[in-house]
Design a protein around this motif. Structure first.
Motif, PDB file in Angstrom:
ATOM      1  N   PRO A 161      43.158  48.107  36.667  1.00  0.00           N
ATOM      2  CA  PRO A 161      44.033  47.270  37.500  1.00  0.00           C
ATOM      3  C   PRO A 161      44.825  48.037  38.550  1.00  0.00           C
ATOM      4  CG  PRO A 161      44.122  46.535  35.235  1.00  0.00           C
ATOM      5  CD  PRO A 161      43.304  47.785  35.239  1.00  0.00           C
ATOM      6  N   PHE A 162      45.395  49.187  38.202  1.00  0.00           N
ATOM      7  CA  PHE A 162      46.235  49.914  39.153  1.00  0.00           C
ATOM      8  C   PHE A 162      45.427  50.444  40.324  1.00  0.00           C
ATOM      9  CE2 PHE A 162      48.037  53.935  40.687  1.00  0.00           C
ATOM     10  CZ  PHE A 162      49.283  53.507  41.105  1.00  0.00           C
ATOM     11  N   SER A 175      49.208  41.208  45.175  1.00  0.00           N
ATOM     12  CA  SER A 175      47.785  41.398  44.905  1.00  0.00           C
ATOM     13  C   SER A 175      47.527  41.583  43.417  1.00  0.00           C
ATOM     14  CB  SER A 175      47.269  42.610  45.685  1.00  0.00           C
ATOM     15  OG  SER A 175      45.918  42.876  45.372  1.00  0.00           O
ATOM     16  N   TYR A 176      48.350  42.407  42.774  1.00  0.00           N
ATOM     17  CA  TYR A 176      48.190  42.638  41.331  1.00  0.00           C
ATOM     18  C   TYR A 176      48.415  41.348  40.551  1.00  0.00           C
ATOM     19  CZ  TYR A 176      48.985  44.420  36.634  1.00  0.00           C
ATOM     20  OH  TYR A 176      48.921  44.634  35.275  1.00  0.00           O
ATOM     21  N   PHE A 203      45.409  40.036  38.332  1.00  0.00           N
ATOM     22  CA  PHE A 203      45.485  40.543  36.969  1.00  0.00           C
ATOM     23  C   PHE A 203      46.586  39.929  36.103  1.00  0.00           C
ATOM     24  CE2 PHE A 203      43.533  44.096  39.333  1.00  0.00           C
ATOM     25  CZ  PHE A 203      42.366  44.221  38.602  1.00  0.00           C
ATOM     26  N   ARG A 223      39.651  42.663  33.673  1.00  0.00           N
ATOM     27  CA  ARG A 223      40.366  43.720  32.968  1.00  0.00           C
ATOM     28  C   ARG A 223      39.427  44.598  32.143  1.00  0.00           C
ATOM     29  NH1 ARG A 223      45.725  44.020  32.549  1.00  0.00           N
ATOM     30  NH2 ARG A 223      47.011  42.381  33.463  1.00  0.00           N
ATOM     31  N   THR A 238      43.965  47.722  42.571  1.00  0.00           N
ATOM     32  CA  THR A 238      44.969  47.116  43.438  1.00  0.00           C
ATOM     33  C   THR A 238      45.259  47.999  44.647  1.00  0.00           C
ATOM     34  OG1 THR A 238      45.988  45.973  41.559  1.00  0.00           O
ATOM     35  CG2 THR A 238      47.328  46.229  43.551  1.00  0.00           C
ATOM     36  N   TYR A 274      44.146  47.235  48.513  1.00  0.00           N
ATOM     37  CA  TYR A 274      45.179  47.147  49.559  1.00  0.00           C
ATOM     38  C   TYR A 274      44.802  48.017  50.746  1.00  0.00           C
ATOM     39  CZ  TYR A 274      49.710  47.439  51.895  1.00  0.00           C
ATOM     40  OH  TYR A 274      50.721  47.396  52.833  1.00  0.00           O
ATOM     41  N   LEU A 299      51.434  44.884  47.372  1.00  0.00           N
ATOM     42  CA  LEU A 299      50.782  45.425  46.181  1.00  0.00           C
ATOM     43  C   LEU A 299      51.086  44.569  44.955  1.00  0.00           C
ATOM     44  CD1 LEU A 299      51.435  49.226  46.783  1.00  0.00           C
ATOM     45  CD2 LEU A 299      49.198  48.115  46.763  1.00  0.00           C
TER      46      LEU A 299
END
Length: 293
Positions: free
Chosen positions: A237-238, A212-213, A217, A228, A241, A245, A209
């Motif tokens: 973003p959260f 990936s973030y 981002f 964004r 992600t 995943y 995670l």
């Protein structure tokens, strides 16, 4: 005084951004080779002279790359700066490799020092090259702000947001398939799954995670500012992600079933461990896919 403090904060912020960009580039380029047991074996049995040659060759290539690109936004002019950045590039490559091999339990406290060094040096070569190439191939493009303003001015915003969400899911799936397709049929996935316990699988999930973030981002790669500003079902973003995943895990499970690495008769624990192991490269591929759109 406030000006000096702000300048220091900007320097630290830029340094952190450069480091995140370099690490992300290392994972994008280096993660497939980590699933090659032959590299583990060759590295673990390599003699010190051969390891020294590998380090020297890698450093020479990285040094040449840092003369023109590197992982920083600024290009080095002095040889001394290039040398220091090249040392830092190798250090980032070794750091990324160490973290993944420890997560995979290929390096533990009981691993002999020579074997651990051999694995780290051999596996860190593509990571170091990825760090050095990250700014050249993946740097942010100018014009993102203008593009995003044009996108927001288009009619039928709700439909556009839905299309963006579908495009992200599709890009994640395609990128995950491209990377996972060559790893799923190999013996490395069952081998790693058998040697990785529950807590390490949880740590691997968290690492997937975070990687990936960072790639999408935090590393200031292409279209980051535009991403964004996107709005939609899973566009912050959260949530993007997390959802990406989950899509990558579905892709990983499908690839494992497709190549008969796991079957429907296997217990759910086997499916879970194998899927999480393959989920890391699938997640990296999915992040790369989202960068491409």
């Amino acid at each position: 005084m406030p000006i000096d403090k702000q300048r220091r904060q900007n320097l630290w912020r830029n340094e952190l951004s450069d480091l995140v960009r370099g690490i992300s580039g290392g994972f994008l380029f280096g993660i497939p080779l980590l699933y090659t047991m032959e590299v583990w074996w060759v590295g673990s049995s390599a003699e010190p002279p051969r390891l020294s040659i590998a380090i020297a060759l890698t450093f020479s290539i990285v040094f040449l790359l840092n003369q023109t690109t590197g992982f920083r936004n600024t290009v080095d002019v002095r040889v001394r700066d290039t040398f220091m950045d090249s040392v830092e590039t190798l250090a980032l490559g070794l750091l990324c490799t160490t973290c993944v091999l420890v997560l995979f339990q290929e390096i533990t406290l009981s691993t002999p020092l020579g074997e651990a060094l051999g694995k780290l040096i051999y596996e860190s070569v593509p990571f170091s090259l990825g760090v050095a190439l990250s700014n050249q191939f993946l740097s942010d493009k100018s014009g993102d702000k203008q593009d995003s303003q044009e996108d927001r001015s288009k009619p039928n915003k709700r439909k556009q947001e839905l299309n963006g969400t579908v495009a992200d899911i599709g890009a994640t799936a395609i990128g995950g398939i491209i990377v996972a397709f060559s790893i799923a049929p190999t013996d490395e996935v069952p081998m790693l799954a058998a040697s990785t316990s529950g807590p390490w699988l949880l740590a691997l999930t968290i690492a997937s995670l975070l990687i990936s973030y960072a790639i999408v981002f935090a590393a200031n790669f292409s279209n980051q500012s535009k991403r964004r500003q996107q709005q939609g079902v899973f566009q912050d973003p959260f949530s993007e992600t997390v959802v990406s995943y989950l899509v990558s895990l579905v892709v990983a499970a499908a690839m494992l079933w497709f190549f008969d690495t796991v079957s429907l008769d296997d217990p759910w624990s086997t499916w879970l461990s194998h899927t999480l192991i393959l989920g890391l490269p699938a997640t990296v591929g999915g992040a790369a896919g989202r960068l491409a759109i």
